[in-house]
Design a protein around this motif. Structure first.
Motif, mmCIF file in Angstrom:
data_model
loop_
_atom_site.group_PDB
_atom_site.id
_atom_site.type_symbol
_atom_site.label_atom_id
_atom_site.label_comp_id
_atom_site.label_asym_id
_atom_site.label_seq_id
_atom_site.Cartn_x
_atom_site.Cartn_y
_atom_site.Cartn_z
ATOM 1 N N PHE A 308 0.853 -1.177 0.000
ATOM 2 C CA PHE A 308 0.000 0.000 0.000
ATOM 3 C C PHE A 308 0.894 1.234 0.000
ATOM 4 O O PHE A 308 1.681 1.435 0.923
ATOM 5 C CB PHE A 308 -0.892 0.045 1.240
ATOM 6 C CG PHE A 308 -2.218 -0.627 1.078
ATOM 7 C CD1 PHE A 308 -3.168 -0.120 0.201
ATOM 8 C CD2 PHE A 308 -2.520 -1.755 1.815
ATOM 9 C CE1 PHE A 308 -4.408 -0.742 0.059
ATOM 10 C CE2 PHE A 308 -3.757 -2.381 1.678
ATOM 11 C CZ PHE A 308 -4.703 -1.871 0.802
ATOM 12 N N GLY A 309 0.760 2.066 -1.029
ATOM 13 C CA GLY A 309 1.560 3.287 -1.075
ATOM 14 C C GLY A 309 1.159 4.264 0.012
ATOM 15 O O GLY A 309 0.027 4.264 0.507
ATOM 16 N N VAL A 310 2.093 5.130 0.381
ATOM 17 C CA VAL A 310 1.834 6.152 1.402
ATOM 18 C C VAL A 310 1.071 7.315 0.767
ATOM 19 O O VAL A 310 1.451 7.826 -0.290
ATOM 20 C CB VAL A 310 3.165 6.660 2.001
ATOM 21 C CG1 VAL A 310 2.900 7.747 3.039
ATOM 22 C CG2 VAL A 310 3.944 5.507 2.623
ATOM 23 N N HIS A 311 -0.019 7.712 1.398
ATOM 24 C CA HIS A 311 -0.833 8.856 0.959
ATOM 25 C C HIS A 311 0.072 10.081 0.815
ATOM 26 O O HIS A 311 0.769 10.463 1.751
ATOM 27 C CB HIS A 311 -1.921 9.092 2.018
ATOM 28 C CG HIS A 311 -2.928 10.117 1.678
ATOM 29 N ND1 HIS A 311 -3.742 10.680 2.648
ATOM 30 C CD2 HIS A 311 -3.285 10.695 0.515
ATOM 31 C CE1 HIS A 311 -4.560 11.555 2.078
ATOM 32 N NE2 HIS A 311 -4.303 11.578 0.789
ATOM 33 N N SER A 312 0.053 10.733 -0.364
ATOM 34 C CA SER A 312 1.069 11.742 -0.659
ATOM 35 C C SER A 312 0.669 13.178 -0.355
ATOM 36 O O SER A 312 1.515 14.073 -0.417
ATOM 37 C CB SER A 312 1.477 11.626 -2.133
ATOM 38 O OG SER A 312 2.110 10.372 -2.365
ATOM 39 N N THR A 313 -0.602 13.451 -0.040
ATOM 40 C CA THR A 313 -1.037 14.768 0.438
ATOM 41 C C THR A 313 -2.139 14.559 1.469
ATOM 42 O O THR A 313 -2.572 13.427 1.708
ATOM 43 C CB THR A 313 -1.595 15.657 -0.704
ATOM 44 O OG1 THR A 313 -2.865 15.132 -1.136
ATOM 45 C CG2 THR A 313 -0.633 15.735 -1.878
ATOM 46 N N ASP A 314 -2.628 15.659 2.032
ATOM 47 C CA ASP A 314 -3.714 15.545 3.008
ATOM 48 C C ASP A 314 -5.094 15.751 2.372
ATOM 49 O O ASP A 314 -6.085 15.950 3.063
ATOM 50 C CB ASP A 314 -3.524 16.553 4.146
ATOM 51 C CG ASP A 314 -3.636 18.009 3.686
ATOM 52 O OD1 ASP A 314 -3.776 18.256 2.459
ATOM 53 O OD2 ASP A 314 -3.576 18.913 4.544
ATOM 54 N N ARG A 315 -5.169 15.698 1.061
ATOM 55 C CA ARG A 315 -6.418 15.984 0.370
ATOM 56 C C ARG A 315 -7.467 14.893 0.582
ATOM 57 O O ARG A 315 -7.152 13.730 0.742
ATOM 58 C CB ARG A 315 -6.151 16.144 -1.127
ATOM 59 C CG ARG A 315 -5.434 17.427 -1.506
ATOM 60 C CD ARG A 315 -6.402 18.594 -1.561
ATOM 61 N NE ARG A 315 -7.295 18.446 -2.711
ATOM 62 C CZ ARG A 315 -8.606 18.309 -2.614
ATOM 63 N NH1 ARG A 315 -9.200 18.293 -1.448
ATOM 64 N NH2 ARG A 315 -9.346 18.172 -3.696
ATOM 65 N N ILE A 316 -8.732 15.310 0.593
ATOM 66 C CA ILE A 316 -9.954 14.504 0.598
ATOM 67 C C ILE A 316 -10.329 13.993 1.996
ATOM 68 O O ILE A 316 -11.345 14.353 2.532
ATOM 69 C CB ILE A 316 -9.896 13.320 -0.399
ATOM 70 C CG1 ILE A 316 -9.721 13.864 -1.810
ATOM 71 C CG2 ILE A 316 -11.141 12.477 -0.323
ATOM 72 C CD1 ILE A 316 -10.842 14.754 -2.298
ATOM 73 N N TYR A 317 -9.543 13.109 2.594
ATOM 74 C CA TYR A 317 -9.915 12.628 3.922
ATOM 75 C C TYR A 317 -8.682 12.064 4.616
ATOM 76 O O TYR A 317 -7.657 11.813 3.999
ATOM 77 C CB TYR A 317 -11.036 11.574 3.859
ATOM 78 C CG TYR A 317 -10.611 10.193 3.381
ATOM 79 C CD1 TYR A 317 -10.462 9.140 4.280
ATOM 80 C CD2 TYR A 317 -10.370 9.947 2.030
ATOM 81 C CE1 TYR A 317 -10.082 7.886 3.845
ATOM 82 C CE2 TYR A 317 -9.997 8.699 1.582
ATOM 83 C CZ TYR A 317 -9.855 7.663 2.497
ATOM 84 O OH TYR A 317 -9.480 6.411 2.055
ATOM 85 N N TYR A 318 -8.794 11.908 5.928
ATOM 86 C CA TYR A 318 -7.672 11.482 6.770
ATOM 87 C C TYR A 318 -6.487 12.427 6.614
ATOM 88 O O TYR A 318 -5.374 12.031 6.270
ATOM 89 C CB TYR A 318 -7.256 10.036 6.458
ATOM 90 C CG TYR A 318 -8.254 9.018 6.942
ATOM 91 C CD1 TYR A 318 -8.659 8.998 8.272
ATOM 92 C CD2 TYR A 318 -8.808 8.082 6.084
ATOM 93 C CE1 TYR A 318 -9.588 8.082 8.731
ATOM 94 C CE2 TYR A 318 -9.733 7.146 6.526
ATOM 95 C CZ TYR A 318 -10.120 7.156 7.852
ATOM 96 O OH TYR A 318 -11.033 6.254 8.301
ATOM 97 N N ASP A 319 -6.735 13.705 6.907
ATOM 98 C CA ASP A 319 -5.679 14.688 6.752
ATOM 99 C C ASP A 319 -4.593 14.552 7.812
ATOM 100 O O ASP A 319 -3.531 15.155 7.697
ATOM 101 C CB ASP A 319 -6.238 16.107 6.774
ATOM 102 C CG ASP A 319 -6.892 16.477 8.101
ATOM 103 O OD1 ASP A 319 -7.258 15.554 8.851
ATOM 104 O OD2 ASP A 319 -7.017 17.674 8.373
#
Length: 353
Positions: A308-319
């Motif tokens: 699972f790649g690491v979320h790259s920004t705080d956009r959309i949800y789970y900021d």
């Protein structure tokens, strides 16, 4: 701006249905291949996955670019994969800004479609048109979308990581590693669930692996990138927690299960991966707080790393999630051996607060 994924899921996307239609023209295997040279084979080859950027036309781009830029610099990558959901409610200018920013690092990079990339103020063909090599907008992009081909989706192609070697009286390309890109599509409106990788894509994958094996005289190790995870990603996590021998967590966690529904149909891509014996890592995104790598097998002899790649920004949800990127490291002395790194940064860190 935070929005629950299930709310976004309910938004009708007619363009997604149109984009999923496959053409009928059959292309030879080599038409789907792009070459990237392993410039220094005394050093490892590093593949950075950036995912779920979700850039929109209302964003402050510089804020997100600082965070992404810090991740790119720390990754020391030889190839960058934008693995889906790069955009949500973006216009043409936003797409050009992001791609130009990535291209400015002079690192080969590529792109796959996620389930939100068509939610924009541009035609569903726009991204593939500007990514096309013939468009000459970005000098470092590696992307193929063959017109009207008989494989469902718009980002099914292979990147060959090669070395130039002496063979008898001449130098030839020797593929040391491959990167398979596939589109996992968006929504299945018949079942109101996420869509799935189609059987013709799995057939295409088998054809490409067998073509490469015949061409090189042996099976070449590979990694695979697409956006929406397979059911095995969550089975592997549960098996590892239960202490089963077929699953081992290498790093990270799996805290979000499916982000809502899993793909509406399991077409058994993982079984084909085990059967063919080439792909030793599958990298997905989509679930923003997951960042795990799990070695997993069911019937195959080799472990397959489910990443699972690491979320790259705080956009959309789970900021508040861990933000950054994930790197697959291909060992220079043995390309069948992979290691994995998660890179984390915060906005306060890059903004000096």
């Amino acid at each position: 701006f935070i929005m629950n994924k299930k709310i976004l899921f309910a938004i009708p996307l007619i363009t997604c249905l149109l984009a999923s239609c496959s053409g009928k023209r059959h292309y030879e295997a080599e038409s789907y291949q792009i070459n990237v040279k392993w410039e220094d084979t005394t050093k490892d080859f590093r593949i950075l996955q950036l995912c779920d950027i979700h850039l929109s036309q209302s964003d402050i781009y510089e804020k997100h670019f600082k965070l992404i830029g810090k991740t790119i610099k720390d990754a020391n990558a030889n190839l960058i994969v934008l693995n889906g959901d790069s955009f949500t409610y973006a216009d043409k200018g936003v797409a050009t800004k992001l791609f130009s920013f990535i291209d400015s690092y002079n690192i080969p990079w590529t792109f796959t479609y996620g389930n939100h990339d068509d939610q924009g103020y541009f035609p569903d063909t726009y991204l593939q048109e500007i990514l096309d090599t013939n468009a000459k907008l970005f000098k470092n992009v590696k992307f193929i979308n063959l017109p009207d081909d008989d494989v469902t989706g718009r980002s099914n192609f292979v990147i060959n990581i090669y070395d130039r070697v002496h063979n008898g009286e001449k130098y030839v390309n020797e593929d040391l590693f491959q990167v398979y890109l596939m589109e996992s599509h968006s929504y299945n409106f018949d079942t109101i669930e996420y869509d799935f990788i189609k059987q013709d894509q799995i057939d295409w994958y088998e054809r490409m692996v067998k073509y490469e094996s015949a061409n090189e005289g042996h099976v070449v190790p590979s990694a695979m990138y697409f956006h929406i995870p397979l059911p095995e990603f969550f089975t592997a996590w549960n098996d590892a927690k239960d202490g089963k021998e077929n699953a081992k967590v290498i790093l990270g966690t799996t805290d979000e299960f499916g982000g809502g529904p899993l793909p509406s149909t399991d077409t058994h891509l993982f079984s084909k991966v085990e059967e063919l014996g080439s792909t030793i890592a599958i990298s997905c995104a989509h679930d923003h707080i997951n960042d795990s790598v799990i070695n997993y097998k069911v019937k195959g002899e080799k472990d397959v790393a489910l990443c699972f790649g690491v979320h790259s920004t705080d956009r959309i949800y789970y900021d508040s999630a861990k933000l950054g990127g994930q790197v697959i490291v291909v060992d220079h002395s043995d390309p069948w051996h992979l290691t994995f790194e998660n890179i984390y940064h915060s906005y306060s860190e890059v903004e000096g607060k």
